[in-house]
Design a protein around this motif. Structure first.
Motif, PDB file in Angstrom:
ATOM      1  N   LEU A 240     -21.801  63.568  69.791  1.00 26.24           N
ATOM      2  CA  LEU A 240     -23.022  62.820  70.105  1.00 26.24           C
ATOM      3  C   LEU A 240     -24.103  63.086  69.066  1.00 26.24           C
ATOM      4  O   LEU A 240     -24.779  62.170  68.590  1.00 26.24           O
ATOM      5  N   GLN A 241     -24.216  64.364  68.719  1.00 24.46           N
ATOM      6  CA  GLN A 241     -25.165  64.772  67.679  1.00 24.46           C
ATOM      7  C   GLN A 241     -24.862  64.021  66.377  1.00 24.46           C
ATOM      8  O   GLN A 241     -25.766  63.475  65.734  1.00 24.46           O
ATOM      9  N   ALA A 242     -23.591  63.942  66.013  1.00 25.29           N
ATOM     10  CA  ALA A 242     -23.179  63.268  64.777  1.00 25.29           C
ATOM     11  C   ALA A 242     -23.615  61.808  64.798  1.00 25.29           C
ATOM     12  O   ALA A 242     -24.194  61.297  63.838  1.00 25.29           O
ATOM     13  N   GLU A 243     -23.384  61.178  65.926  1.00 21.34           N
ATOM     14  CA  GLU A 243     -23.697  59.757  66.013  1.00 21.34           C
ATOM     15  C   GLU A 243     -25.203  59.516  65.937  1.00 21.34           C
ATOM     16  O   GLU A 243     -25.653  58.574  65.288  1.00 21.34           O
ATOM     17  N   SER A 244     -25.978  60.385  66.547  1.00 24.06           N
ATOM     18  CA  SER A 244     -27.421  60.153  66.509  1.00 24.06           C
ATOM     19  C   SER A 244     -27.971  60.414  65.096  1.00 24.06           C
ATOM     20  O   SER A 244     -28.869  59.718  64.637  1.00 24.06           O
ATOM     21  N   GLU A 245     -27.401  61.386  64.373  1.00 20.58           N
ATOM     22  CA  GLU A 245     -27.787  61.607  62.963  1.00 20.58           C
ATOM     23  C   GLU A 245     -27.504  60.355  62.133  1.00 20.58           C
ATOM     24  O   GLU A 245     -28.317  59.927  61.313  1.00 20.58           O
ATOM     25  N   LEU A 246     -26.340  59.796  62.387  1.00 26.25           N
ATOM     26  CA  LEU A 246     -25.941  58.609  61.623  1.00 26.25           C
ATOM     27  C   LEU A 246     -26.916  57.458  61.854  1.00 26.25           C
ATOM     28  O   LEU A 246     -27.410  56.827  60.915  1.00 26.25           O
ATOM     29  N   LYS A 247     -27.246  57.229  63.136  1.00 25.94           N
ATOM     30  CA  LYS A 247     -28.145  56.114  63.459  1.00 25.94           C
ATOM     31  C   LYS A 247     -29.521  56.313  62.836  1.00 25.94           C
ATOM     32  O   LYS A 247     -30.110  55.386  62.292  1.00 25.94           O
ATOM     33  N   LYS A 248     -29.992  57.562  62.905  1.00 24.82           N
ATOM     34  CA  LYS A 248     -31.327  57.859  62.369  1.00 24.82           C
ATOM     35  C   LYS A 248     -31.387  57.531  60.877  1.00 24.82           C
ATOM     36  O   LYS A 248     -32.280  56.840  60.403  1.00 24.82           O
ATOM     37  N   LYS A 249     -30.378  57.990  60.158  1.00 28.23           N
ATOM     38  CA  LYS A 249     -30.344  57.780  58.702  1.00 28.23           C
ATOM     39  C   LYS A 249     -30.235  56.294  58.369  1.00 28.23           C
ATOM     40  O   LYS A 249     -30.901  55.781  57.471  1.00 28.23           O
ATOM     41  N   LEU A 250     -29.405  55.610  59.154  1.00 30.16           N
ATOM     42  CA  LEU A 250     -29.142  54.198  58.867  1.00 30.16           C
ATOM     43  C   LEU A 250     -30.409  53.365  59.005  1.00 30.16           C
ATOM     44  O   LEU A 250     -30.621  52.401  58.280  1.00 30.16           O
ATOM     45  N   GLU A 251     -31.268  53.771  59.952  1.00 30.77           N
ATOM     46  CA  GLU A 251     -32.463  52.971  60.182  1.00 30.77           C
ATOM     47  C   GLU A 251     -33.594  53.259  59.198  1.00 30.77           C
ATOM     48  O   GLU A 251     -34.543  52.498  59.110  1.00 30.77           O
ATOM     49  N   GLN A 252     -33.463  54.354  58.460  1.00 33.30           N
ATOM     50  CA  GLN A 252     -34.476  54.616  57.428  1.00 33.30           C
ATOM     51  C   GLN A 252     -34.426  53.513  56.381  1.00 33.30           C
ATOM     52  O   GLN A 252     -33.354  53.155  55.914  1.00 33.30           O
ATOM     53  N   THR A 253     -35.610  53.005  56.000  1.00 33.81           N
ATOM     54  CA  THR A 253     -35.579  51.931  55.009  1.00 33.81           C
ATOM     55  C   THR A 253     -35.308  52.504  53.626  1.00 33.81           C
ATOM     56  O   THR A 253     -35.645  53.641  53.319  1.00 33.81           O
ATOM     57  N   GLN A 254     -34.717  51.661  52.837  1.00 34.61           N
ATOM     58  CA  GLN A 254     -34.270  52.076  51.516  1.00 34.61           C
ATOM     59  C   GLN A 254     -35.159  51.503  50.424  1.00 34.61           C
ATOM     60  O   GLN A 254     -35.492  50.328  50.442  1.00 34.61           O
ATOM     61  N   SER A 255     -35.518  52.343  49.481  1.00 30.56           N
ATOM     62  CA  SER A 255     -36.190  51.779  48.305  1.00 30.56           C
ATOM     63  C   SER A 255     -35.095  51.264  47.365  1.00 30.56           C
ATOM     64  O   SER A 255     -33.943  51.661  47.478  1.00 30.56           O
ATOM     65  N   ALA A 256     -35.469  50.389  46.480  1.00 34.77           N
ATOM     66  CA  ALA A 256     -34.478  49.830  45.562  1.00 34.77           C
ATOM     67  C   ALA A 256     -33.835  50.959  44.759  1.00 34.77           C
ATOM     68  O   ALA A 256     -34.514  51.872  44.327  1.00 34.77           O
ATOM     69  N   THR A 257     -32.538  50.892  44.591  1.00 33.17           N
ATOM     70  CA  THR A 257     -31.880  51.985  43.876  1.00 33.17           C
ATOM     71  C   THR A 257     -32.130  51.852  42.376  1.00 33.17           C
ATOM     72  O   THR A 257     -32.161  50.764  41.832  1.00 33.17           O
ATOM     73  N   GLN A 258     -32.324  53.032  41.780  1.00 37.28           N
ATOM     74  CA  GLN A 258     -32.553  53.032  40.348  1.00 37.28           C
ATOM     75  C   GLN A 258     -31.267  53.423  39.637  1.00 37.28           C
ATOM     76  O   GLN A 258     -30.532  54.299  40.109  1.00 37.28           O
ATOM     77  N   GLY A 259     -31.013  52.774  38.542  1.00 37.78           N
ATOM     78  CA  GLY A 259     -29.819  53.103  37.787  1.00 37.78           C
ATOM     79  C   GLY A 259     -29.988  54.409  37.043  1.00 37.78           C
ATOM     80  O   GLY A 259     -31.090  54.931  36.907  1.00 37.78           O
TER      81      GLY A 259
END
Ligand code: SAH
Length: 482
Positions: A197-216
């Motif tokens: 359960l802990q694993a799944e909630s970590e995953l969801k939390k990270k997934l919902e964080q918005t992403q800045s454009a990736t830099q090469g």
């Protein structure tokens, strides 16, 4: 023979096993695990097989093999202990184009059942193409120990969130970063502790964080001299993660084969005769374009990028354009060739220093200090084209290096076609021509080169018959001293 590996979906599909002994029983077990609809035909059955039948897990046919058993079958396993019967079954299957595995008979089989490491849904399969099952089992045991058992749970979780990951990380690069985090970060750690359960909630939390454009970014990576075993672990990791690989002519195909399969590979090798500055400009343009579009670019060079590799110029360029970079050193040709030819580059008695020198073309202007290069008690390692040998030899002798100084010329160092030529300096141009040495070749000059005659342990060795007796005697004396 090369086999084509595949993972087949046999769920609900009819698979016929001929034979009712313990070998058949094992095969039935793996087929049932994949959900196959298994039919076992034999004259007698083990107790376990009869139990499976009574439970309704398998169907049985009692009697001698008949071809119509194969009606509607997708796969056949022949596990009888009668060679003639196995051959007959294989023949019938072949006629009907049904893939068959004849236990312990690679010749009669059209498919093999690999040794597997099961972390379902993650499965690693190992095959020796039917030639050495023991070897395959050994490899399996090794892999078993490095793959944690929680990987299965991790794969299941990844599968569940795959659509969401696709949606929230639309770029391939972002997804790869996310999966890297998934494999290395807190989710995997929680699963190892059986905290689903802990694993799944970590995953969801990270997934919902918005992403800045990736830099090469760019990694300037030394690929070493050719033997893939000489890559560093960091170089291997960079190859596994690269989006784009710009590689030189000197990079061996064995090494490129280790790179991520869908990486874009671009050959940017300089060939003799073309305008090197134009090529260098093209390399700079490619680095910039790909890095700016967000890619992870690996600039892969033979040996080490900072030893006669123009690595410095490329970094200056990246720094001017504010592209982030890192450098992964590689084993340079002089170190690698010397090691694989059995030449210690320094030696208490004979050489207190070693110099790496480039002598590719006298056209580029010759700024080498030949007087200092001709001094004794130092080892010279020349990175050069073979056409430079006559000129280079003449310069050294002219400036006072003894004509009987030992040399070793190493062609294709560390590769399966490595050759080493030994002799005395004055004979070098004639010997190299006689034995048709070609690029890439590295030249080692100095007393230590004589040790190669005794210490070489890799590849072919050619000793000069024309070498003077004196230098041969010296070689012997030196080898003893070592
Ligand atoms: N950056 C590279 C050198 C590039 S210059 C390095 O660090 O090794 C190219 C020269 O290197 C070749 O002309 C040859 O003299 C030498 N060289 C590179 N790989 C070699 C190999 N596998 N065997 C022998 N010489 C090699």
């Amino acid at each position: 023979m090369t086999l084509f590996p595949l993972f087949a979906d046999i769920n609900g599909r009819r698979v016929v096993v001929v034979g009712g002994g313990s070998v058949a029983e094992r095969k039935v077990g793996s087929l049932l695990a994949a959900g196959a609809s298994v039919v076992v035909g034999a004259t007698a059955f083990t107790a376990e097989l009869l139990l499976l039948k009574n439970q309704g897990s398998i169907e049985t046919i009692e009697g001698l093999f008949e071809e119509n058993w194969l009606d509607q079958a997708w796969l056949v396993v022949a596990a009888t202990n009668d060679q003639a019967a196995n051959r007959h079954i294989a023949h019938c299957a072949e006629k009907r184009r049904i893939l068959i595995n004849v236990v312990d008979d690679a010749q009669l089989s059209s498919f093999q059942m690999p040794a597997i490491i099961d972390r379902s849904p993650l499965i690693v399969a190992v095959s020796s193409s039917g030639t050495a099952p023991v070897l395959a089992r050994r490899v399996r045991e090794r892999i078993e120990t490095v793959l944690d058992h929680s990987l299965g749970a991790l794969a299941t979780l990844a599968e569940k969130y795959r659509p969401a990951i696709r949606r929230l990380r639309p770029k391939l690069r972002q997804r790869r970063e996310f999966y890297d985090w998934l494999l290395d970060g807190p989710v995997a750690a929680a699963l190892r502790k059986q905290q689903g359960l802990q694993a799944e909630s970590e995953l969801k939390k990270k997934l919902e964080q918005t992403q800045s454009a990736t830099q090469g970014k760019v990694a300037l990576v030394g690929a070493g001299p050719g033997d893939p075993g000489l890559l560093t672990i960091k170089a291997l990791r960079a190859l596994n993660e690269a989006d784009v690989i710009l590689y030189d002519r000197l990079v061996s195909p064995d090494i490129l084969a280790l790179a991520r399969r869908d990486a874009l590979r671009i050959a940017v090798g300089k060939t003799p005769g073309e305008d090197h500055n134009a090529t260098q400009q093209r390399i700079h343009d490619l680095l910039l374009d790909h890095a700016r579009s967000g890619s992870y670019v690996v600039r892969l060079k033979g040996g080490d990028a900072f030893v006669f590799g123009r690595g410095g110029e490329e970094l200056e360029f990246l720094s001017e354009h504010r592209i982030p970079y890192e450098v992964v050193p590689g084993i340079t040709a002089a170190l690698a060739c010397a090691a694989y030819a059995g030449i210690p580059l320094t030696h208490r008695d004979h050489a207190q220093s070693v110099r790496l020198i480039t002598a590719h073309s006298c056209k580029d202007g010759d700024s080498n200090d030949w007087h200092s290069l001709a001094q004794a008690r130092q080892t010279l390692a020349f990175y050069m084209g073979v056409s430079q040998l006559p000129w280079l030899t003449a310069r050294l002798i002219e400036h006072g290096r003894a004509g009987d100084t030992p040399f070793a010329l190493i062609e294709n160092g560390t590769r399966s076609n490595q050759r080493v030529l030994h002799g005395a300096l004055k004979d070098l141009p004639a010997l190299a021509a006689e034995h048709a040495f070609q690029a890439p070749s590295l030249l080692v000059i100095g007393e230590v080169a004589a040790l190669a005659e005794q210490l070489q342990w890799f590849g072919a060795s050619i000793s000069a018959h024309t070498a003077s007796d004196e230098s041969a005697a010296q070689a012997k004396g030196l080898a003893k001293a070592a």
